[in-house]
Design a protein around this motif. Structure first.
Motif, PDB file in Angstrom:
ATOM      1  N   ARG A  80       0.744  -1.058  -0.001  1.00 30.13           N
ATOM      2  CA  ARG A  80       0.108   0.142  -0.185  1.00 30.13           C
ATOM      3  C   ARG A  80       0.958   1.131  -0.021  1.00 30.13           C
ATOM      4  O   ARG A  80       0.494   2.324  -0.784  1.00 30.13           O
ATOM      5  N   ILE A  81       1.886   1.054   0.797  1.00 29.13           N
ATOM      6  CA  ILE A  81       2.702   2.471   0.976  1.00 29.13           C
ATOM      7  C   ILE A  81       3.660   2.536  -0.550  1.00 29.13           C
ATOM      8  O   ILE A  81       3.670   3.819  -1.070  1.00 29.13           O
ATOM      9  N   ILE A  82       3.984   1.496  -1.270  1.00 30.04           N
ATOM     10  CA  ILE A  82       4.468   1.604  -2.411  1.00 30.04           C
ATOM     11  C   ILE A  82       3.546   2.133  -3.205  1.00 30.04           C
ATOM     12  O   ILE A  82       3.922   3.255  -4.187  1.00 30.04           O
ATOM     13  N   ARG A  83       2.322   1.773  -3.365  1.00 33.05           N
ATOM     14  CA  ARG A  83       1.396   2.397  -4.429  1.00 33.05           C
ATOM     15  C   ARG A  83       0.998   3.967  -3.864  1.00 33.05           C
ATOM     16  O   ARG A  83       0.760   4.716  -4.936  1.00 33.05           O
ATOM     17  N   LEU A  84       1.185   4.158  -2.791  1.00 26.96           N
ATOM     18  CA  LEU A  84       0.861   5.662  -2.118  1.00 26.96           C
ATOM     19  C   LEU A  84       1.950   6.449  -2.722  1.00 26.96           C
ATOM     20  O   LEU A  84       1.644   7.670  -3.366  1.00 26.96           O
ATOM     21  N   MET A  85       3.292   6.079  -2.884  1.00 25.96           N
ATOM     22  CA  MET A  85       4.438   6.598  -3.421  1.00 25.96           C
ATOM     23  C   MET A  85       4.350   6.995  -4.830  1.00 25.96           C
ATOM     24  O   MET A  85       4.631   7.888  -5.314  1.00 25.96           O
ATOM     25  N   ALA A  86       3.765   6.015  -5.482  1.00 23.53           N
ATOM     26  CA  ALA A  86       3.745   5.888  -7.073  1.00 23.53           C
ATOM     27  C   ALA A  86       2.606   7.009  -7.239  1.00 23.53           C
ATOM     28  O   ALA A  86       2.959   7.681  -8.250  1.00 23.53           O
ATOM     29  N   VAL A  87       1.520   7.240  -6.614  1.00 22.02           N
ATOM     30  CA  VAL A  87       0.515   8.127  -6.975  1.00 22.02           C
ATOM     31  C   VAL A  87       0.589   9.567  -6.526  1.00 22.02           C
ATOM     32  O   VAL A  87       0.305  10.590  -6.626  1.00 22.02           O
ATOM     33  N   ARG A  88       1.401   9.468  -5.190  1.00 20.16           N
ATOM     34  CA  ARG A  88       1.801  10.825  -4.353  1.00 20.16           C
ATOM     35  C   ARG A  88       3.146  10.700  -4.243  1.00 20.16           C
ATOM     36  O   ARG A  88       3.684  10.688  -3.067  1.00 20.16           O
ATOM     37  N   PRO A  89       4.158  11.252  -5.061  1.00 25.61           N
ATOM     38  CA  PRO A  89       5.564  11.435  -4.890  1.00 25.61           C
ATOM     39  C   PRO A  89       6.020  12.322  -3.673  1.00 25.61           C
ATOM     40  O   PRO A  89       7.021  11.696  -3.030  1.00 25.61           O
ATOM     41  N   ASP A  90       5.239  13.103  -3.385  1.00 25.48           N
ATOM     42  CA  ASP A  90       5.394  14.199  -2.299  1.00 25.48           C
ATOM     43  C   ASP A  90       5.447  13.374  -0.910  1.00 25.48           C
ATOM     44  O   ASP A  90       5.876  13.740   0.071  1.00 25.48           O
ATOM     45  N   ALA A  91       4.655  12.321  -1.093  1.00 25.87           N
ATOM     46  CA  ALA A  91       4.443  11.378   0.428  1.00 25.87           C
ATOM     47  C   ALA A  91       5.949  10.914   0.558  1.00 25.87           C
ATOM     48  O   ALA A  91       5.882  10.292   1.863  1.00 25.87           O
ATOM     49  N   VAL A  92       6.800  10.843  -0.083  1.00 28.84           N
ATOM     50  CA  VAL A  92       8.190  10.172   0.382  1.00 28.84           C
ATOM     51  C   VAL A  92       8.589  10.896   1.490  1.00 28.84           C
ATOM     52  O   VAL A  92       9.093  10.435   2.628  1.00 28.84           O
ATOM     53  N   ASP A  93       8.691  12.253   1.345  1.00 24.87           N
ATOM     54  CA  ASP A  93       9.104  13.179   2.273  1.00 24.87           C
ATOM     55  C   ASP A  93       8.482  12.935   3.614  1.00 24.87           C
ATOM     56  O   ASP A  93       9.070  12.979   4.859  1.00 24.87           O
ATOM     57  N   GLU A  94       7.127  12.916   3.471  1.00 28.06           N
ATOM     58  CA  GLU A  94       6.090  12.639   4.856  1.00 28.06           C
ATOM     59  C   GLU A  94       6.498  11.485   5.463  1.00 28.06           C
ATOM     60  O   GLU A  94       6.394  11.256   6.630  1.00 28.06           O
ATOM     61  N   LEU A  95       6.827  10.287   4.748  1.00 33.02           N
ATOM     62  CA  LEU A  95       7.128   9.000   5.217  1.00 33.02           C
ATOM     63  C   LEU A  95       8.381   9.020   6.105  1.00 33.02           C
ATOM     64  O   LEU A  95       8.544   8.508   6.907  1.00 33.02           O
ATOM     65  N   ARG A  96       9.600   9.837   5.266  1.00 33.35           N
ATOM     66  CA  ARG A  96      10.726   9.873   5.782  1.00 33.35           C
ATOM     67  C   ARG A  96      10.739  10.572   7.314  1.00 33.35           C
ATOM     68  O   ARG A  96      11.260  10.231   8.142  1.00 33.35           O
ATOM     69  N   ALA A  97       9.790  11.773   7.304  1.00 32.15           N
ATOM     70  CA  ALA A  97       9.388  12.443   8.574  1.00 32.15           C
ATOM     71  C   ALA A  97       8.939  11.766   9.623  1.00 32.15           C
ATOM     72  O   ALA A  97       9.238  11.770  10.834  1.00 32.15           O
TER      73      ALA A  97
END
Length: 143
Positions: A80-97
């Protein structure tokens, strides 16, 4: 630029931490931040699915049968997280934070996630050694 290997590692680390958090008292503190990741993709459905996963995991932990379920939940939420990053690349920074900069790093003190650990062993006719971290066992005077 992020490579697919780095993103897969981030997804794996985030999913493992997410599932670890589900069964702790710390879940309430990060729940809204986790749901904010899915703000543009049915957050109400994600909240329901996380609640169901938490209930299943807590029930399995009570019976001591949570190991396999935890692995399955990590795999499910990693996807699910991989799919989320695919549709929302800006989520990568949020995940890291939210879950730490990289797999294996603790993050800043305000980002560190703590929880409890339960270890158990069933031993018949031998010794059991359990540790939440490093362990040295010396038998017969030799290391």
């Amino acid at each position: 630029m992020d490579t697919s290997v780095e993103l897969a590692g981030l997804a794996s680390a985030a999913a493992a931490r997410l599932i670890d958090l589900l069964a702790t008292d710390g879940w309430g503190a990060v729940k809204s931040s986790v749901l904010a990741l899915w703000r543009s993709a049915h957050p109400e459905r994600v909240e329901e699915e996380l609640t169901d996963a938490r209930d299943e995991l807590l029930q399995a932990r009570q019976t001591g049968d949570d190991g396999e379920l935890q692995g399955l939940l990590v795999a499910e939420w990693r996807a699910r997280i991989i799919r989320l990053m695919a549709v929302r690349p800006d989520a990568v920074d949020e995940l890291r934070a939210l879950f730490g900069a990289e797999p294996g790093t603790a993050g800043a003190p305000e980002q560190q996630i703590t929880g409890s650990m339960t270890l158990g062993a069933h031993v018949s006719g031998g010794d059991a050694y359990l540790a939440g971290r490093d362990m040295n066992v010396t038998r017969g005077g030799q290391a």
